[in-house]
Every structure is written in structure tokens, then in C-alpha cells.
Scaffold this active site. Structure first.
Site, PDB file in Angstrom:
ATOM      1  N   ARG A 236      -1.809  -0.205  14.446  1.00  0.00           N
ATOM      2  CA  ARG A 236      -1.131  -0.734  15.028  1.00  0.00           C
ATOM      3  C   ARG A 236      -1.402  -1.141  16.101  1.00  0.00           C
ATOM      4  NH1 ARG A 236       0.994  -0.555  10.465  1.00  0.00           N
ATOM      5  NH2 ARG A 236       2.342   0.804   9.935  1.00  0.00           N
TER       6      ARG A 236
ATOM      7  N   ARG B 120       1.047  -1.226   0.122  1.00  0.00           N
ATOM      8  CA  ARG B 120      -0.192   0.189   0.012  1.00  0.00           C
ATOM      9  C   ARG B 120       0.592   1.231   0.264  1.00  0.00           C
ATOM     10  NH1 ARG B 120      -4.760   0.995   3.738  1.00  0.00           N
ATOM     11  NH2 ARG B 120      -3.361   1.049   5.500  1.00  0.00           N
TER      12      ARG B 120
ATOM     13  N   LYS C 147       4.083 -11.845   9.814  1.00  0.00           N
ATOM     14  CA  LYS C 147       3.682 -11.403   7.928  1.00  0.00           C
ATOM     15  C   LYS C 147       4.033 -12.350   7.002  1.00  0.00           C
ATOM     16  CE  LYS C 147       2.022  -6.879   4.980  1.00  0.00           C
ATOM     17  NZ  LYS C 147       1.943  -5.664   4.547  1.00  0.00           N
TER      18      LYS C 147
HETATM   19  P1  ATP Z   1      -0.155  -0.563   6.868  1.00  0.00           P
HETATM   20  O1  ATP Z   1      -0.802  -0.503   8.254  1.00  0.00           O
HETATM   21  O2  ATP Z   1       0.276   0.934   6.617  1.00  0.00           O
HETATM   22  O3  ATP Z   1      -0.829  -1.055   5.597  1.00  0.00           O
HETATM   23  P2  ATP Z   1       2.036  -1.858   6.650  1.00  0.00           P
HETATM   24  O4  ATP Z   1       3.372  -2.764   7.004  1.00  0.00           O
HETATM   25  O5  ATP Z   1       0.854  -3.822   6.308  1.00  0.00           O
HETATM   26  O6  ATP Z   1       1.204  -1.102   7.026  1.00  0.00           O
HETATM   27  P3  ATP Z   1       1.850  -2.043   3.577  1.00  0.00           P
HETATM   28  O7  ATP Z   1       2.409  -1.425   2.347  1.00  0.00           O
HETATM   29  O8  ATP Z   1       0.621  -2.726   3.597  1.00  0.00           O
HETATM   30  O9  ATP Z   1       2.475  -2.029   5.061  1.00  0.00           O
HETATM   31  O10 ATP Z   1       3.008  -3.504   3.267  1.00  0.00           O
HETATM   32  C1  ATP Z   1       4.444  -3.217   2.710  1.00  0.00           C
HETATM   33  C2  ATP Z   1       5.465  -3.370   3.910  1.00  0.00           C
HETATM   34  O11 ATP Z   1       5.204  -4.580   4.393  1.00  0.00           O
HETATM   35  C3  ATP Z   1       6.662  -3.350   3.570  1.00  0.00           C
HETATM   36  O12 ATP Z   1       7.052  -1.899   3.925  1.00  0.00           O
HETATM   37  C4  ATP Z   1       7.297  -4.088   4.434  1.00  0.00           C
HETATM   38  O13 ATP Z   1       7.616  -3.881   5.696  1.00  0.00           O
HETATM   39  C5  ATP Z   1       6.396  -5.321   4.418  1.00  0.00           C
HETATM   40  N1  ATP Z   1       6.689  -6.671   3.282  1.00  0.00           N
HETATM   41  C6  ATP Z   1       7.478  -6.245   1.941  1.00  0.00           C
HETATM   42  N2  ATP Z   1       7.524  -7.702   1.353  1.00  0.00           N
HETATM   43  C7  ATP Z   1       7.499  -8.443   2.145  1.00  0.00           C
HETATM   44  C8  ATP Z   1       6.852  -9.883   2.163  1.00  0.00           C
HETATM   45  N3  ATP Z   1       7.587 -10.167   1.378  1.00  0.00           N
HETATM   46  N4  ATP Z   1       6.529 -10.168   3.442  1.00  0.00           N
HETATM   47  C9  ATP Z   1       6.388  -9.825   4.236  1.00  0.00           C
HETATM   48  N5  ATP Z   1       6.480  -8.573   4.578  1.00  0.00           N
HETATM   49  C10 ATP Z   1       6.956  -7.928   3.647  1.00  0.00           C
HETATM   50  C1  BTN Z   2       0.702  -5.390   1.582  1.00  0.00           C
HETATM   51  O1  BTN Z   2       0.920  -5.657   2.443  1.00  0.00           O
HETATM   52  O2  BTN Z   2       1.146  -4.166   1.026  1.00  0.00           O
HETATM   53  C2  BTN Z   2       0.212  -5.918   0.138  1.00  0.00           C
HETATM   54  C3  BTN Z   2       1.493  -6.017  -0.621  1.00  0.00           C
HETATM   55  C4  BTN Z   2       0.776  -6.693  -1.417  1.00  0.00           C
HETATM   56  C5  BTN Z   2       2.100  -7.359  -2.867  1.00  0.00           C
HETATM   57  C6  BTN Z   2       1.118  -8.007  -4.389  1.00  0.00           C
HETATM   58  S1  BTN Z   2       2.600  -9.096  -5.032  1.00  0.00           S
HETATM   59  C7  BTN Z   2       1.476  -9.041  -6.293  1.00  0.00           C
HETATM   60  C8  BTN Z   2       1.236  -7.585  -6.620  1.00  0.00           C
HETATM   61  N1  BTN Z   2       1.484  -7.007  -6.678  1.00  0.00           N
HETATM   62  C9  BTN Z   2       1.971  -5.992  -6.627  1.00  0.00           C
HETATM   63  O3  BTN Z   2       3.775  -5.517  -6.930  1.00  0.00           O
HETATM   64  N2  BTN Z   2       1.631  -5.948  -5.407  1.00  0.00           N
HETATM   65  C10 BTN Z   2       1.057  -7.334  -5.262  1.00  0.00           C
END
Ligand code: ATP
Ligand code: BTN
Length: 327
Positions: A322, A123, A188
Site C-alpha cells: 500500500r 489474488r 486500477k
Molecule cells: P493486493 O495488493 O493485496 O494485491 P489489490 O487490491 O490489488 O491488493 P487484488 O486481489 O490484486 O487486490 O485485486 C482484487 C481487487 O481489485 C478487489 O478487491 C477489488 O477492489 C478490485 N477489483 C475487482 N474487480 C476489478 C475491476 N474489474 N477493475 C478494477 N479493480 C477491480
Molecule cells: C488482481 O488484480 O488481483 C488480479 C485480477 C485478475 C483477473 C483476471 S480476469 C481473467 C482471469 N480469471 C480470473 O478469475 N482472474 C483473472
């Protein structure tokens, strides 16, 4: 050769090496070169590229190359045989499967899957770590006549479909953190990125993007700033291929139900997997922080925050959720 053809040809060569190595054992540079019809020096370059994309390849003098760990490559024909009603675009490399689906022209029920993403997104443009042949990265095009106000529940039902698919594969204990995180014991496991376009007249075009960690090497994941986990830790024999098929089949079912009845009929199912229910949480919106207790979600998928002043609905858009210390 035109640039596009050249890069497709290169992808085929990289895939060819991966297929060969995934059969197991050592292959000399010469054997690979003969198989591909290229020079040994070029094989060395291709091997380097695969290593740069995150594939663990061992090189031993006198023996050649072999994979550090067994790799199961996704198989287009088998996926197509198992899934009905979708058109599949399986790529070795893409920037982001969401962007690829958008860039090639949105198509309903088109499924774009990649073995590697160079610009995977979470996101608000956060990076999604996407090493080669380790996890699942896919996006589905879905056209809907549902009004936009009802789509708040969409990323939640995608999460529920994934939980269901994992259960079918023997994995339990997975929870959902509103609005788009798939987690196991606070770590996650995957994420969902839903993006909308189109207009109310012709129906909305929705791109549902999902990343699920299967057996990502920890050195590939160094940049992740939060606790994460692989599905392989929960089910050592998990197959990426089977996982993809099962998840898409469950999603097909859930999307149909969602189209017919909106999010309301999923409310009790959400409650079962809601990681925030009755927990101390904080909602972050820019500089603002609102503390409260998770009180579930409403019939449109909005988060319900129990505050001192009553229950406040919170919509996904620009907020982050959070956990706070204590119970
Ligand atoms: P929010 O509550 O704001 O959505 P979030 O930490 O879940 O917080 P997202 O944008 O949903 O943020 O997810 C992106 C985040 O996930 C990255 O900033 C990183 O910390 C984490 N991330 C990136 N790649 C992976 C992965 N392959 N597996 C787990 N976590 C990942
Ligand atoms: C999140 O936790 O913020 C969402 C992560 C979503 C990742 C998937 S991987 C396939 C698809 N292509 C992207 O660039 N993002 C989503």
C-alpha cells in the site's frame, strides 16, 4: 438434451441476440423470436438474462430492444487468424477463465477468453468484477522448465508486455504496481493472476490470467472498493478485439525472452514503469506492517523495500503493498 448441451445451446441463443443487437437500431421481440426460432416470451427471458449479466439493453414499447451503447463482440475467427501458435477457447460465459483452463485439463499455449465471468478472481480469492462484453478476461496456459524461484518475475513481465501493447495502441502513462496491478494515475486498469501447478521434474504448469477494463459501466462496478479506470477513457476508439490480439502478441514475445534469460533482462524496463519506485509504501503481511520506501525489484522479481535497517527483499505470496501519505 444433456445439461451441458442445453447450456451451450442457451449460450448460442444469447450470443445470437447480442450479435443481432450489436448491428445497431431497434429489434422487435417478434423479429428476434423469428431469427432464433423461439417464442417471444422466451426472447424476453433471454433479454432479461443479458441485462442481469450487465449488458445495457433498452426496451421501448412499440419499437423493441436496442443496446444502450454500441458493443463490439469478440470474434473467434478473426482472433485465430491474427494469433499463431495458440489454441483459442472463446466463451460467452464462464466462472473464471483461470478455473476453466485448469478444469478442462491444462494445455500449453491454450488461451481461454470469456465475455463474462461469474466467479472472476483476484489474488487470495478476492472478486474480480467481470460484466458482460465490457472488458477483457483471459487466461493462458504456459508450461516452463524455469525453476520456481525464477517465476517471481513472471507477473511483472506480463505487466510489462501489457504496457508495451498499450503503447502500440497509443496509450501511454500506464504504471505497474508490484506484483500484479496495472494502473493509471493511481486507478486500477487491470490485474494479473498467475497460478502455478505441476512439478519440477515435468516442468511447471503456469496459468496467466489477465483482466483489463475497457468500457465497464459504473453501475456494474459498484462493488469495487478502490479507484478504477477504463481504457476507453484513455483511448476512446479502443477495440477490445485489437487490444486482445496486441496484448497476446506482445506477451508471446516477452515470454520467449523470459524463458531464455529470466527476469534480469527486464530490470531496467520494470524501473521505468514501477509506480512504487522512491515512494513511501507499507508492506502488509497479516497483522504485520513494515514501512519503507520502494527501491525497485531484484533479479528474481522480489520487491525491494528500503527500511531504516537496510534493503529488505519481499516476496509476493501473502503480502499486500500500500502507498503511505506524503513523499
Ligand atoms: P493486493 O495488493 O493485496 O494485491 P489489490 O487490491 O490489488 O491488493 P487484488 O486481489 O490484486 O487486490 O485485486 C482484487 C481487487 O481489485 C478487489 O478487491 C477489488 O477492489 C478490485 N477489483 C475487482 N474487480 C476489478 C475491476 N474489474 N477493475 C478494477 N479493480 C477491480
Ligand atoms: C488482481 O488484480 O488481483 C488480479 C485480477 C485478475 C483477473 C483476471 S480476469 C481473467 C482471469 N480469471 C480470473 O478469475 N482472474 C483473472
Amino acid at each position: 438434451m444433456a445439461a451441458k448441451e442445453q447450456s451451450e445451446h442457451k449460450e448460442q441463443q444469447l450470443t445470437g441476440i447480442m450479435q443481432l443487437l450489436s448491428e445497431g437500431g431497434f429489434y422487435s421481440g417478434q423479429a428476434i423470436a423469428d431469427k432464433l426460432g423461439v417464442s417471444r416470451a422466451y426472447v424476453w427471458k433471454l433479454i432479461q438474462q443479458l441485462q442481469d449479466l450487465g449488458l445495457g439493453i433498452e426496451s421501448v414499447t412499440g419499437k423493441g430492444y436496442r443496446l444502450e451503447h454500441q458493443v463490439e463482440l469478440l470474434n473467434k475467427a478473426q482472433i485465430e487468424e491474427a494469433l499463431h501458435g495458440f489454441s483459442l477457447d472463446l466463451r460467452l460465459i464462464t466462472d473464471s477463465t483461470n478455473d476453466k483452463l485448469k478444469g478442462d485439463g491444462f494445455t500449453h499455449n491454450k488461451l481461454v477468453v470469456a465475455e463474462y465471468q461469474s466467479a472472476g478472481r483476484g489474488r487470495r480469492g478476492r472478486k474480480w468484477v467481470s460484466p458482460l462484453a465490457s472488458n477483457l478476461y483471459w487466461s493462458l496456459g504456459w508450461k516452463t522448465q524455469l525453476p520456481v524461484q525464477q517465476l517471481g518475475g513472471l507477473s511483472l513481465i506480463v505487466g510489462l508486455a501489457i504496457v508495451k501493447a498499450l503503447q502500440q495502441l497509443g496509450i501511454t502513462g500506464v504504471e505497474l504496481k508490484w506484483p500484479n496491478d496495472i494502473r493509471y494515475q493511481g486507478r486500477k486498469l487491470g490485474g494479473i493472476l498467475v497460478e502455478l501447478s505441476g512439478d519440477m521434474v515435468g516442468g511447471l504448469q503456469v496459468i496467466i490470467g489477465v483482466g483489463l477494463n475497457v468500457h465497464m459501466a459504473s453501475n456494474a462496478a459498484e462493488s469495487i472498493e478502490q479507484e478504477w479506470i477504463n481504457l476507453q477513457e484513455l483511448e476512446p476508439t479502443i477495440s477490445r478485439q485489437q487490444l486482445l490480439i496486441t496484448v497476446i502478441q506482445c506477451l508471446q514475445d516477452y515470454l520467449e525472452r523470459f524463458s531464455d534469460g529470466g527476469f534480469e533482462s527486464f530490470l531496467s524496463e520494470w524501473q521505468r514503469y514501477d509506480e512504487c519506485l522512491n515512494k513511501k509504501v507499507a508492506i502488509l503481511q497479516g497483522e504485520d506492517v513494515i514501512n519503507g520506501i520502494g527501491a525497485g525489484v531484484d533479479a528474481n522479481g522480489a520487491f525491494l523495500l528500503q527500511t531504516g535497517k537496510g534493503i529488505k527483499p519481499v516476496y509476493a505470496g501473502e503480502v499486500s503493498l500500500r502507498f503511505r501519505e506524503g513523499t
